[in-house]
Write a protein that holds these residues in place. Structure first.
Motif, PDB file in Angstrom:
ATOM      1  N   SER A 181      -7.426   8.097  -1.756  1.00 60.40           N
ATOM      2  CA  SER A 181      -6.337   6.962  -1.309  1.00 60.40           C
ATOM      3  C   SER A 181      -6.747   5.591  -1.727  1.00 60.40           C
ATOM      4  CB  SER A 181      -6.407   6.989   0.102  1.00 60.40           C
ATOM      5  OG  SER A 181      -6.036   8.287   0.569  1.00 60.40           O
ATOM      6  N   VAL A 182      -8.252   5.445  -1.606  1.00 60.52           N
ATOM      7  CA  VAL A 182      -8.804   4.091  -2.039  1.00 60.52           C
ATOM      8  C   VAL A 182      -8.345   4.004  -3.518  1.00 60.52           C
ATOM      9  CG1 VAL A 182     -10.571   2.460  -2.167  1.00 60.52           C
ATOM     10  CG2 VAL A 182     -10.265   3.807  -0.011  1.00 60.52           C
ATOM     11  N   VAL A 229      -1.112   6.602   1.789  1.00 56.79           N
ATOM     12  CA  VAL A 229      -2.471   6.110   2.026  1.00 56.79           C
ATOM     13  C   VAL A 229      -2.252   5.358   3.340  1.00 56.79           C
ATOM     14  CG1 VAL A 229      -4.020   4.180   1.475  1.00 56.79           C
ATOM     15  CG2 VAL A 229      -2.871   5.346  -0.307  1.00 56.79           C
ATOM     16  N   VAL A 237       0.966  -1.158   0.176  1.00 55.61           N
ATOM     17  CA  VAL A 237       0.067   0.074  -0.215  1.00 55.61           C
ATOM     18  C   VAL A 237       0.856   1.339  -0.156  1.00 55.61           C
ATOM     19  CG1 VAL A 237      -1.452   1.232   1.317  1.00 55.61           C
ATOM     20  CG2 VAL A 237      -1.776  -1.226   1.293  1.00 55.61           C
ATOM     21  N   PRO A 238       0.551   2.131  -1.027  1.00 54.76           N
ATOM     22  CA  PRO A 238       1.497   3.488  -0.834  1.00 54.76           C
ATOM     23  C   PRO A 238       1.399   4.123   0.444  1.00 54.76           C
ATOM     24  CG  PRO A 238      -0.052   3.469  -2.615  1.00 54.76           C
ATOM     25  CD  PRO A 238      -0.441   2.260  -1.998  1.00 54.76           C
ATOM     26  N   THR A 260      -0.173  11.891  -4.839  1.00 51.88           N
ATOM     27  CA  THR A 260       0.195  11.776  -3.242  1.00 51.88           C
ATOM     28  C   THR A 260       0.110  13.312  -2.918  1.00 51.88           C
ATOM     29  OG1 THR A 260       2.520  12.069  -4.113  1.00 51.88           O
ATOM     30  CG2 THR A 260       1.454   9.865  -3.567  1.00 51.88           C
ATOM     31  N   VAL A 290      -6.998   0.754   7.581  1.00 50.64           N
ATOM     32  CA  VAL A 290      -7.462   0.713   6.023  1.00 50.64           C
ATOM     33  C   VAL A 290      -8.824   0.782   5.892  1.00 50.64           C
ATOM     34  CG1 VAL A 290      -7.058  -0.462   3.851  1.00 50.64           C
ATOM     35  CG2 VAL A 290      -5.143   0.001   5.126  1.00 50.64           C
ATOM     36  N   THR A 330       4.096   6.439  -6.238  1.00 45.19           N
ATOM     37  CA  THR A 330       3.887   6.526  -5.049  1.00 45.19           C
ATOM     38  C   THR A 330       5.039   7.444  -4.269  1.00 45.19           C
ATOM     39  OG1 THR A 330       5.239   4.725  -4.549  1.00 45.19           O
ATOM     40  CG2 THR A 330       2.940   4.290  -4.812  1.00 45.19           C
ATOM     41  N   THR A 379      -2.762   1.502  -8.206  1.00 47.55           N
ATOM     42  CA  THR A 379      -1.419   1.101  -8.111  1.00 47.55           C
ATOM     43  C   THR A 379      -1.252  -0.409  -8.138  1.00 47.55           C
ATOM     44  OG1 THR A 379      -1.081   2.909  -6.628  1.00 47.55           O
ATOM     45  CG2 THR A 379       0.703   1.203  -6.534  1.00 47.55           C
ATOM     46  N   LEU A 380      -2.300  -1.245  -7.521  1.00 46.10           N
ATOM     47  CA  LEU A 380      -2.413  -2.562  -7.490  1.00 46.10           C
ATOM     48  C   LEU A 380      -2.735  -3.136  -8.868  1.00 46.10           C
ATOM     49  CD1 LEU A 380      -4.139  -3.502  -4.033  1.00 46.10           C
ATOM     50  CD2 LEU A 380      -1.652  -3.408  -4.424  1.00 46.10           C
ATOM     51  N   THR A 440     -11.696   3.246   4.350  1.00 47.33           N
ATOM     52  CA  THR A 440     -12.528   2.913   3.256  1.00 47.33           C
ATOM     53  C   THR A 440     -13.985   3.053   3.633  1.00 47.33           C
ATOM     54  OG1 THR A 440     -10.955   0.923   2.980  1.00 47.33           O
ATOM     55  CG2 THR A 440     -13.023   1.022   1.548  1.00 47.33           C
ATOM     56  N   THR A 444      -4.839   3.320  -4.255  1.00 47.29           N
ATOM     57  CA  THR A 444      -4.250   2.079  -4.251  1.00 47.29           C
ATOM     58  C   THR A 444      -4.649   0.928  -5.070  1.00 47.29           C
ATOM     59  OG1 THR A 444      -4.565   2.776  -1.591  1.00 47.29           O
ATOM     60  CG2 THR A 444      -4.210   0.395  -2.122  1.00 47.29           C
TER      61      THR A 444
END
Lengths: 275, 273
Positions: free
Chosen positions: B243-244, A121, A117-118, B223, B10, B206, B250-251, B14, B247
């Protein structure tokens, strides 16, 4: 034939020139800022070539209450967070090694999940959690958050270390009548010493250097030394930044010498370079 | 407990991303809503931020690889023992150096009285300082120089296994330097380059410190946007939603890169077989 030789020589020269350029690219910003840290007291802005000469910016830095306050938080924070992360990781790695049941893979990925996870975040998540719990702005909250980001590294380092532990030595000690505690203290511990040192040092440095997550969690009262420098860098451009860079560079240099003496620099780098 | 902290954090983030924004001290309302996510996709600036971030990260990571490759080769080649020792110590120093310091060093180069402006003014090419800070260029340079030490060491650790014997063999068989590089060195280091390049893209995406310091808050970067939304605008629900989204983005990129690398690998295997 002569043409080919010429082309070859030109190509070699080109590669050498480019390599030199990259080294220059890496070195020149650091050289520039370090020379600017000795700028005279009349210099008002970071500049190269530096204006004047003196140590006044080092004096300004070292007598700055912000910098002292940052160090006063950063040093205990780094030590506490890395010790906690070392202890938790050690327990976890031993448990994973001892009980290689079906769930251990899941537990391992779960423990390493903060890596994917960055970091920003994680900062947002921790900010809200600490606000909800009423911990926001406390030293304790910073310790908790720093353990979250240092632990995956501790786990990786300790796992790599345990691979080098000869299980038959432990068995031999058991056969000779040692109890579990004695086995751990007399056999396991000495052979994982380097890993423990590495884990501690890495945790400490990660905590000390962290900005991406810590930026969300600080208050004007409780702030780290990295955040003090970060804060300066977004609003003032005086050579105090150069002096801070000088002090940090020197400290990093000393830390590398210690690292080299204790576990060897190549081994230490391998822990970071492999992810 | 520490593991739970991350997961709970996390999960809580969310959850908040589905609540509406209310000014502090409440921070968020109780109603369930998707307005935060919709506002990301409806907001031109947010979309521009995502695009700008992806482009800058791509450029930065390509340049990082281009710059890292010759240095990594230098570190694994035999000969020049002293140079190699010095270069590798310097790279390791940079690797452990504080990221704020690494970005700040660029102010002395790009700033209005920095190296570049001093040279250009001195040569009378320009009459007034040009502003190089707070540009896309500054952000790319910052990200590159932060990630280079990391890329160099990762590449070097994989290139170590390539070995110079094969290159010498090719030379003995009459290949010139170009042919050696194109037919032997490059194919053998291909995998290391792709793997490191993928990672460098994610690390650039990131990155926070370089875009924040050298972008000065005016260069759109995901960011940095999340940071200002959470700490200055104090809009926790929106920063959570961003942020969600970030993420997941990125994934998804990690997964897609993994797929492409795998396909590339199996194709390479077939070709060689």
């Amino acid at each position: 034939m002569k043409g080919i030789l010429l082309v070859t020589r030109a190509a070699r020269l080109g590669v050498k020139g480019f390599t030199g350029f990259v080294l220059f690219f890496l070195a020149i910003p650091l050289v520039a800022i370090l020379s600017d840290s000795f700028a005279g007291s009349k210099a008002v802005i970071l500049s190269f070539p530096p204006k004047g000469f003196g140590f006044s910016w080092y004096y300004t830095l070292l007598t700055s209450p912000d910098f002292a306050q940052g160090l006063w938080v950063s040093l205990p924070l780094g030590v506490t967070a890395s010790v906690c992360s070392l202890l938790v990781a050690l327990t976890l790695v031993i448990a994973l090694k001892r009980y290689s049941v079906s769930g251990s893979d899941i537990l391992r990925s779960y423990a390493l999940s903060p890596l994917i996870v960055p970091e920003v975040v994680i900062g947002v998540a921790m900010l809200q959690l600490f606000r909800a719990l009423g911990l926001f702005g406390s030293f304790f909250a910073l310790v908790l958050a720093h353990v979250v980001i240092t632990m995956p590294y501790s786990i990786r380092i300790l796992e790599a270390t345990f691979l080098g532990v000869d299980a038959s030595l432990e068995d031999a000690a058991r056969t000779l009548g040692a109890n579990e505690f004695t086995v751990f203290r007399r056999v396991t511990l000495p052979s994982i010493q380097a890993g423990l040192v590495a884990s501690f040092i890495f945790g400490f440095v990660t905590s000390l250097n962290d900005i991406a997550m810590t930026a969300f969690l600080i208050t004007p009262k409780v702030t780290t030394v990295s955040m003090v420098i970060f804060g300066w860098s977004t609003k003032l451009y005086t050579p105090i930044l150069a002096a801070a860079s000088g002090v940090i560079t020197f400290a990093t240099f000393l830390f590398l010498i210690v690292l080299d003496r204790t576990i060897g620099i190549d081994k230490a780098t391998a822990f970071v370079a492999y992810r | 407990m520490f593991l739970a902290l991350f997961t709970v954090g996390v999960a809580f983030m969310t959850l908040i991303s589905f609540h509406p924004y209310i000014p502090p001290p409440a921070f968020y309302g109780t109603k369930i809503t998707t307005e935060n996510y919709l506002s990301i996709f409806a907001d031109r600036f947010a979309l521009f931020t995502v695009g700008n971030t992806l482009i800058l990260s791509l450029v930065a990571s390509l340049l990082t690889m281009l710059f890292a490759y010759p240095i990594a080769q230098l570190l694994v080649r035999p000969g020049l023992e002293l140079t190699r020792r010095l270069v590798s110590s310097f790279i390791i120093l940079l690797l452990f150096l504080n990221s704020a310091v690494r970005s700040v060093t660029w102010i002395t180069i790009l700033g209005s009285s920095g190296l570049i402006n001093s040279v250009l003014l001195g040569l009378n090419i320009i009459q007034h300082p040009v502003s190089l800070l707070f540009t896309n260029l500054a952000v790319v340079l910052g990200i590159m120089s932060s990630n280079l030490p990391y890329a160099i060491l990762m590449l070097a650790s994989s290139l170590r296994y390539v070995g110079v014997d094969l290159e010498d063999a090719a030379r003995t068989l009459g290949a010139n330097e170009f042919q050696v590089f194109r037919r032997v060195t490059l194919p053998l280091s291909e995998l290391a380059v792709i793997a490191t390049g993928n990672l460098m893209f994610i690390v650039a995406l990131t990155a926070f410190v370089s875009p924040a310091i050298l972008g000065g808050g005016v260069i759109p970067f995901i960011t940095v946007n999340i940071f200002y939304t959470a700490t200055e605008a104090l809009n926790l629900p929106l920063s959570s939603a961003f942020s969600v989204f970030f993420t997941i983005l990125t994934l998804a990129i990690v997964l897609i890169f993994g797929r492409i690398t795998n396909r590339f690998l199996s194709k390479g295997m077939r070709m060689r077989a």
